[in-house]
Scaffold this motif. Structure first.
Motif, PDB file in Angstrom:
ATOM      1  N   MET A  18     -13.021   4.267  -1.790  1.00 36.99           N
ATOM      2  CA  MET A  18     -12.571   4.956  -0.591  1.00 36.99           C
ATOM      3  C   MET A  18     -11.525   4.091   0.120  1.00 36.99           C
ATOM      4  N   THR A  19     -10.356   4.584   0.264  1.00 37.42           N
ATOM      5  CA  THR A  19      -9.229   3.851   0.835  1.00 37.42           C
ATOM      6  C   THR A  19      -9.312   3.778   2.359  1.00 37.42           C
ATOM      7  N   VAL A  20      -8.939   2.636   2.928  1.00 40.57           N
ATOM      8  CA  VAL A  20      -8.860   2.477   4.380  1.00 40.57           C
ATOM      9  C   VAL A  20      -7.483   2.970   4.813  1.00 40.57           C
ATOM     10  N   LEU A  21      -7.448   3.792   5.855  1.00 41.24           N
ATOM     11  CA  LEU A  21      -6.201   4.395   6.322  1.00 41.24           C
ATOM     12  C   LEU A  21      -5.765   3.799   7.659  1.00 41.24           C
ATOM     13  N   ALA A  22      -4.508   4.002   7.967  1.00 48.47           N
ATOM     14  CA  ALA A  22      -3.897   3.427   9.173  1.00 48.47           C
ATOM     15  C   ALA A  22      -4.695   3.726  10.440  1.00 48.47           C
ATOM     16  N   HIS A  23      -5.108   4.966  10.617  1.00 43.36           N
ATOM     17  CA  HIS A  23      -5.788   5.346  11.865  1.00 43.36           C
ATOM     18  C   HIS A  23      -7.111   4.607  12.063  1.00 43.36           C
ATOM     19  N   GLU A  24      -7.665   4.052  10.985  1.00 40.46           N
ATOM     20  CA  GLU A  24      -8.951   3.364  11.085  1.00 40.46           C
ATOM     21  C   GLU A  24      -8.832   1.947  11.631  1.00 40.46           C
ATOM     22  N   ILE A  25      -7.664   1.352  11.506  1.00 45.70           N
ATOM     23  CA  ILE A  25      -7.524  -0.028  11.988  1.00 45.70           C
ATOM     24  C   ILE A  25      -6.496  -0.174  13.105  1.00 45.70           C
ATOM     25  N   MET A  26      -5.773   0.902  13.412  1.00 45.89           N
ATOM     26  CA  MET A  26      -4.711   0.801  14.427  1.00 45.89           C
ATOM     27  C   MET A  26      -5.294   0.575  15.818  1.00 45.89           C
ATOM     28  N   THR A  42      15.145  -5.074  19.449  1.00 44.32           N
ATOM     29  CA  THR A  42      15.527  -4.588  18.130  1.00 44.32           C
ATOM     30  C   THR A  42      15.451  -3.070  18.193  1.00 44.32           C
ATOM     31  N   PRO A  43      16.570  -2.382  18.015  1.00 39.62           N
ATOM     32  CA  PRO A  43      16.575  -0.934  18.222  1.00 39.62           C
ATOM     33  C   PRO A  43      15.978  -0.109  17.080  1.00 39.62           C
ATOM     34  N   SER A  44      15.674  -0.733  15.969  1.00 38.15           N
ATOM     35  CA  SER A  44      15.103   0.048  14.869  1.00 38.15           C
ATOM     36  C   SER A  44      13.587   0.114  14.997  1.00 38.15           C
ATOM     37  N   ILE A  45      13.037   1.238  14.608  1.00 37.89           N
ATOM     38  CA  ILE A  45      11.600   1.457  14.727  1.00 37.89           C
ATOM     39  C   ILE A  45      11.055   1.829  13.357  1.00 37.89           C
ATOM     40  N   LEU A  46      10.169   0.998  12.830  1.00 34.97           N
ATOM     41  CA  LEU A  46       9.496   1.322  11.574  1.00 34.97           C
ATOM     42  C   LEU A  46       8.121   1.877  11.898  1.00 34.97           C
ATOM     43  N   SER A  47       7.756   2.941  11.182  1.00 37.29           N
ATOM     44  CA  SER A  47       6.447   3.533  11.432  1.00 37.29           C
ATOM     45  C   SER A  47       5.840   4.052  10.132  1.00 37.29           C
ATOM     46  N   VAL A  48       4.529   4.270  10.203  1.00 35.95           N
ATOM     47  CA  VAL A  48       3.778   4.868   9.098  1.00 35.95           C
ATOM     48  C   VAL A  48       2.929   5.991   9.682  1.00 35.95           C
ATOM     49  N   ASP A  49       2.557   6.927   8.828  1.00 34.97           N
ATOM     50  CA  ASP A  49       1.691   8.021   9.241  1.00 34.97           C
ATOM     51  C   ASP A  49       0.246   7.527   9.358  1.00 34.97           C
ATOM     52  N   GLU A  50      -0.545   8.193  10.191  1.00 32.43           N
ATOM     53  CA  GLU A  50      -1.955   7.824  10.365  1.00 32.43           C
ATOM     54  C   GLU A  50      -2.728   7.826   9.050  1.00 32.43           C
ATOM     55  N   GLN A  51      -2.286   8.599   8.078  1.00 28.04           N
ATOM     56  CA  GLN A  51      -2.990   8.726   6.799  1.00 28.04           C
ATOM     57  C   GLN A  51      -2.496   7.736   5.739  1.00 28.04           C
ATOM     58  N   PRO A  77      -2.356   4.555   3.538  1.00 30.96           N
ATOM     59  CA  PRO A  77      -3.324   3.518   3.136  1.00 30.96           C
ATOM     60  C   PRO A  77      -2.869   2.136   3.617  1.00 30.96           C
ATOM     61  N   VAL A  78      -3.830   1.325   4.034  1.00 35.03           N
ATOM     62  CA  VAL A  78      -3.480   0.002   4.561  1.00 35.03           C
ATOM     63  C   VAL A  78      -2.820  -0.890   3.512  1.00 35.03           C
ATOM     64  N   ARG A  79      -3.112  -0.672   2.264  1.00 36.80           N
ATOM     65  CA  ARG A  79      -2.459  -1.448   1.200  1.00 36.80           C
ATOM     66  C   ARG A  79      -0.934  -1.203   1.246  1.00 36.80           C
ATOM     67  N   ASP A  80      -0.521   0.060   1.467  1.00 37.93           N
ATOM     68  CA  ASP A  80       0.901   0.385   1.587  1.00 37.93           C
ATOM     69  C   ASP A  80       1.496  -0.250   2.845  1.00 37.93           C
ATOM     70  N   ILE A  81       0.714  -0.248   3.918  1.00 42.85           N
ATOM     71  CA  ILE A  81       1.179  -0.855   5.179  1.00 42.85           C
ATOM     72  C   ILE A  81       1.383  -2.355   4.992  1.00 42.85           C
ATOM     73  N   ALA A  82       0.447  -3.005   4.320  1.00 42.41           N
ATOM     74  CA  ALA A  82       0.575  -4.444   4.051  1.00 42.41           C
ATOM     75  C   ALA A  82       1.837  -4.713   3.246  1.00 42.41           C
ATOM     76  N   ASP A  83       2.111  -3.878   2.250  1.00 42.58           N
ATOM     77  CA  ASP A  83       3.328  -4.044   1.442  1.00 42.58           C
ATOM     78  C   ASP A  83       4.587  -3.941   2.313  1.00 42.58           C
ATOM     79  N   ILE A  84       4.620  -2.940   3.197  1.00 42.77           N
ATOM     80  CA  ILE A  84       5.778  -2.753   4.084  1.00 42.77           C
ATOM     81  C   ILE A  84       5.929  -3.950   5.014  1.00 42.77           C
ATOM     82  N   SER A 109     -14.946  -4.104   1.684  1.00 43.81           N
ATOM     83  CA  SER A 109     -15.472  -3.498   0.448  1.00 43.81           C
ATOM     84  C   SER A 109     -14.710  -2.228   0.087  1.00 43.81           C
ATOM     85  N   ARG A 110     -14.228  -1.489   1.086  1.00 44.96           N
ATOM     86  CA  ARG A 110     -13.466  -0.266   0.817  1.00 44.96           C
ATOM     87  C   ARG A 110     -12.067  -0.563   0.310  1.00 44.96           C
ATOM     88  N   CYS A 111     -11.538  -1.760   0.638  1.00 42.60           N
ATOM     89  CA  CYS A 111     -10.204  -2.150   0.172  1.00 42.60           C
ATOM     90  C   CYS A 111     -10.234  -2.702  -1.237  1.00 42.60           C
TER      91      CYS A 111
END
Length: 160
Positions: free
Chosen positions: A1-9, A102-111, A113-120, A157-159
């Motif tokens: 079960m993957t951990v998603l952005a909304h769970e740790i934000m 810094t005028p640029s804004i990087l964002s991810v969707d609430e859904q 996966p944190v693994r993708d967020i870590a990569d970014i 454990s979920r990661c």
């Protein structure tokens, strides 16, 4: 079960207006024990991010001495005098957050996966990234939030 952005934000975002002075921003960051904050325009829309690093870089650039330049001692003295005069004049007009953010804004969707967020975050050298739902910012994930993945056994454990 993957951990998603909304769970740790962190859902509460402490944003600052772009019209604040750099000094007020520094005081705000220090008082709130944070290193960066989203920047909003007069409509409350997020237009950038301002960090302690931005403040430091602005101050450093205003005071730095280019050692790479091949100047005579007289030219170096004149360049130093001009730099100090410019910095002194700049001090009379408050530097606003909009000038250093810094005028640029990087964002991810609430859904996301944190693994993708870590990569970014690793690829872009980020300490914070905004979280959105339907193109509206709903939270922020910082390196501190990412550490929750290690300290919380259930999330770890979920990661795995």
């Amino acid at each position: 079960m993957t951990v998603l952005a909304h769970e740790i934000m962190t859902p509460s975002i402490k944003a600052v207006p772009q019209s604040w002075t750099m000094e007020r921003l520094a005081r705000f960051l220090t008082d709130n024990e944070i290193t960066g904050s989203p920047v909003t325009d007069e409509h409350g829309d997020i237009v950038g991010i301002a960090t302690l690093k931005d403040i430091t870089e602005f101050r450093w650039n205003a005071n730095r001495n280019d050692n790479d330049a091949r100047l005579t001692p007289e030219e170096e003295q004149e360049a130093r005098r001009l730099r100090m005069a410019i910095f002194e004049e700049m001090g009379k007009v408050p530097v606003e957050v909009r000038d250093i953010m810094t005028p640029s804004i990087l964002s991810v969707d609430e859904q996301t996966p944190v693994r993708d967020i870590a990569d970014i975050m690793m690829r872009e050298h980020l300490h914070r990234i905004f979280v959105t739902k339907d193109k509206k910012i709903t939270g922020i994930i910082t390196t501190y939030d990412m550490l929750k993945l290690i300290s919380d056994k259930e999330l770890t454990s979920r990661c795995a």
